[in-house]
Design an enzyme around this catalytic site. Sequence first.
Site, PDB file in Angstrom:
ATOM      1  N   ASP A 114      40.460  43.853  44.970  1.00 11.19           N
ATOM      2  CA  ASP A 114      41.278  45.040  44.700  1.00 11.19           C
ATOM      3  C   ASP A 114      42.234  45.312  45.857  1.00 11.19           C
ATOM      4  O   ASP A 114      41.825  45.765  46.930  1.00 11.19           O
ATOM      5  CB  ASP A 114      40.369  46.248  44.466  1.00 11.19           C
ATOM      6  CG  ASP A 114      41.135  47.414  43.858  1.00 11.19           C
ATOM      7  OD1 ASP A 114      42.359  47.510  44.086  1.00 11.19           O
ATOM      8  OD2 ASP A 114      40.520  48.237  43.157  1.00 11.19           O
ATOM      9  N   ASP A 321      49.741  45.264  42.533  1.00  7.36           N
ATOM     10  CA  ASP A 321      48.314  45.566  42.447  1.00  7.36           C
ATOM     11  C   ASP A 321      47.567  44.457  41.719  1.00  7.36           C
ATOM     12  O   ASP A 321      48.030  43.957  40.696  1.00  7.36           O
ATOM     13  CB  ASP A 321      48.129  46.899  41.707  1.00  7.36           C
ATOM     14  CG  ASP A 321      46.668  47.268  41.573  1.00  7.36           C
ATOM     15  OD1 ASP A 321      45.895  47.010  42.513  1.00  7.36           O
ATOM     16  OD2 ASP A 321      46.279  47.805  40.517  1.00  7.36           O
TER      17      ASP A 321
END
Length: 443
Positions: A114, A321
Site C-alpha cells: 500500500d 496509488d
Amino acid sequence: MRPPMKTHHLITIPPIPTPPGAMATPHSLFLLFILLFSTSNAADLRIFHAERHSPTPLDSVLSLARNDLTRLAFLSRKVTSVPVASGQQVLQSSSYVLRAKLGSPGQLLLLALDTSADAAWTSCSPCSTCPSSSALFLPANSSTYSPLPCYSSWCPQFKGQSCAADSAPSPCTYYQPYGGDAAFTATLSQDSLTLASDVIPNYLFGCVTAVNGSSANLPKQGLLGLGRGPMSLLAQTGPLYQGVFSYCLPSFKSYYFSGSLRLGPLGQPKNIRFTPLLKNPHRPSLYYVNLTAVLVGRFEVPVPPGSFAFDPETGAGTVVDSGTVITRFVTPVYAAIRDEFRRQVNASGGYTSLGAFDTCFSTDEVASVPAVTLRMEGLDLVLRVENTLIHSSATPLACLAMAAAPDNVNAVVNVIASLQQQNLRVVVDAANARVGFAREVCN
Ligand SMILES: *[C@@H]1O[C@H](CO)[C@@H](O)[C@H](O)[C@H]1NC(C)=O
Ligand SMILES: *[C@@H]1O[C@H](CO)[C@@H](O)[C@H](O)[C@H]1NC(C)=O
Ligand SMILES: *[C@@H]1O[C@H](CO)[C@@H](O)[C@H](O)[C@H]1NC(C)=O
Ligand SMILES: *[C@@H]1O[C@H](CO)[C@@H](O)[C@H](O)[C@H]1NC(C)=O
C-alpha cells in the site's frame, strides 16, 4: 465477466493533521535510531524508560547507531527484490500482496502493498474478528516481539491510549478506521521484519486484535505501508534503502508471485523519465504528481480550467496509488475522457454499463481502440490496451477501465490506480521527490 473489483481505499478527504512531533525533530530521530538498532526487547524498554526519567548518553548511542547505518548500507549493496502477486488470485482480496516474514523465527505473511499508507499492521493471534483466522501472526512464537508501552513517544502518533494514572504501564493500544466501513484495535508493537534477505530489526507495526465493522475490504493478513510519511517502510529504514523503491504489479489475473518490490537504488531502471512529487502536508503519506492533461488518441481532452490543480487544503490533485484498483478522475475530467473515447471507438452497438464502468462495448464492433495518455510534468505515460480496457472472459465485451470519483469521499482527487500500473515498473524516488515509470512485463 469477472465481477467488478472493489476499490477498498483509504484516500479520504478532509485532511488529516500531521501528527505532533513528526519525523524531523532530533528527539524523534533519536527514538527512530533506538527502534532500528537496539538489539533486544529488554534493552528497548530500558532505553524508553531511561529516556523518560534520566538523560541517556545521547552522543555515544548516536555514534553507535551511525556505525550501524554504515554497516547496513554496506550489507545492502545488492538488489533486494520482494515477490509480489495479485491478491485477487492468491487471497481473494483486491490488493496486491508481497511476501514478508515477521518475527524470529520468521512467520510468512502476505501483506498488502500500500503506497498510500505509512504504518504497517498485521492480524495477530488471538483475533476472532480478523478477516482470516488461519493466517495470523503469532506474537507468542516470536522471540523478538515486544509491545510498546503506553508511555512510548510513538503512542500519541497513533492516538494510542495514554497510561492510566496509578497502575503499572500497559501496552500502547490504538483504534484505527480503515477504508470507510471497518476499524481495528491494535497493539503498537515491534519485531524483526524480513524482506527478501534483509532483516529490519524492531520494525514498528500494529498488532491487530479486533476488527469492527465489515472486514470484507480489509487486507486479509496485514499491510505494509510504503507511503511517504513517518512510520512508513522508507522512514523506518532510513539509509538502508535511501528513500528509493520500485514495484512491478503483474496482471490481476496472474497467479504467480512474478511481480516485485525492489528496495533501494540498486537495480532500478536507468533510462526512465521522472515526474516531480508534490507535497501535501495534510496528507504526508500520499504520492501526489502533477497531472496536467489526458489524451485520448492524439486528442487532448478538454476539461474545465483548474480540473487538475493541486490544492493541499482540499486534497485536490492526482495521486499514484497501489491500493486502489481502477483509476478515478474527478467527474468533469472523467466525462471528457469518456466522451472522447466513445467518439473515437465509435462502437456501432452502443455502450452499456457494468458495475463501476459505464463504457462497455462489444469488441466485435470496433476497429481499434485509442491509447489513453496521462500527461504529467516531464513525462507522458501512454497506457497500453491492458491498462485501458478490462475484458470479459466469456463474451467479446470490454469496458473502459476507469471511472468518475465517487461523490462522497474522493470527489476532488484523481487516483492513478493499480489496473493502470500493471506491467509497468513504478520507481518511487522519495529522496529526490520524484516518481518514474518504465515498461516491464512481470506477469
Ligand atoms: C507456536 O508455539 C506453540 C507453543 O510453543 C507451538 O505449539 C506451535 O506449534 C507454534 N506454532 C507455530 C506456527 O510455530
Ligand atoms: C467494536 O465492536 C464491539 C462489538 O463487536 C463493541 O463492543 C465495541 O465497542 C466496538 N468498538 C468500538 C471502538 O466501536
Ligand atoms: C504543474 O505543471 C504545470 C506545467 O508544467 C505548471 O504550470 C504547474 O505550476 C505545476 N503545478 C505544480 C503544483 O507544481
Ligand atoms: C462511426 O460508425 C458509423 C457506422 O456505424 C460510420 O458511419 C461513421 O462514419 C463512423 N464515424 C467515425 C468518426 O468513424
